[in-house]
Design an enzyme around this catalytic site. Structure first.
Site: not given
Length: 274
Positions: A142, A167, A190
């Site tokens: 989104d 990442g 997060e």
């Protein structure tokens, strides 16, 4: 010689790798990025109930920055001063390529070359998928959500607005964030540092989960970290201080566990209500 061996051997002399290196090395790096694009290789690879980390792919991505120079890359909205192997994933595509790939990209999202998007996925504006990132079939990324380098989002998932999946490329062999299939991650959450969210879990908005974040199961009192069990419904919480008047500690709380049958018949909002 396999590209894995070529990449591993090149990594041993990584400081000497450049655009003038042997053609076999350049070709192996290019093939690594191509296979990532196609989803034929991934850094985080399912292996039974566990995940194998293919560190040679992380090495290939890092080496790709050594063999490519920076250049101005044009786009429909902006121009970037970036590495020549990192134009948009779909740069130069025609309608035929989009039909074959089967996913939908809304204007003003950024999806870098070397990432994978599965059929039926939707990538909304201002979202970002970095090189090595993986987005499974029929998943929604989104508005403003991010999939970091080598992070993996499973199939039939929803990353709500502003969600970040951390990442990682270095140190080589480190585990990226992994969201398994059929998960919902609420707005502005997060999830970073190689945390795994197991299949069918629902994470409420505003949850911040790293490797050391305490995960409390309210029913059992068990305290864990690093992994959300399958089917968990998770909300933000606090742990009381061990010292009277001391500061509380942030945590996340598993308020319930649901099976697939319950989840399929219940709205996400209902699951998050206590």
């Amino acid at each position: 010689m396999s590209i894995e061996k070529i990449i591993n051997d090149a990594w041993e002399n990584k400081d000497q790798i450049s655009k003038d290196s042997d053609k076999s090395i350049i070709d192996a790096i290019k093939e690594t990025i191509h296979l990532l694009n196609e989803g034929k290789i991934t850094v985080a690879e399912p292996q039974g109930n566990d995940w194998k980390i293919n560190d040679w792919i992380q090495k290939g991505i890092l080496l790709s920055f050594r063999v490519n120079k920076r250049k101005i890359i044009g786009g429909p909205y902006n121009a970037w001063n970036d590495f020549e192997h990192l134009p948009g994933k779909t740069a130069g595509w025609t309608e035929k390529e989009f039909e074959k790939a089967g996913f939908r990209m809304v204007p003003n999202c950024v999806v870098r070359n070397g990432s994978f998007i599965g059929r039926g996925a939707v990538i909304m504006p201002n979202s970002f998928i970095n090189i090595g990132g993986y987005c499974g079939e029929k998943s929604m990324v989104d508005t403003g959500a991010r999939i970091g380098s080598c992070a993996r989002l499973g199939a039939n998932c929803h990353l709500s607005a502003g969600v970040g999946l951390g990442g990682i490329l270095e140190p080589v062999g480190s585990k990226p964030t992994i969201i398994e299939d059929d998960c919902f991650i609420g707005a502005l959450s997060e999830i970073v540092e190689g945390v795994i969210v197991r299949k069918g879990s629902v994470v409420s908005m505003g949850c911040y989960i790293g490797k050391s974040t305490k995960i409390i199961n309210r029913e059992t009192g068990e305290v864990t970290s690093g992994e959300i069990p399958a089917g968990s419904v998770v909300v933000p919480g606090t742990l009381p201080s061990k010292k009277p008047g001391g500061p509380n500690l942030y945590c996340v709380v598993i308020i319930k566990t649901v099976d697939e049958k319950t989840r399929s018949k219940t709205s996400l909002n209902d699951l998050l209500r206590d």
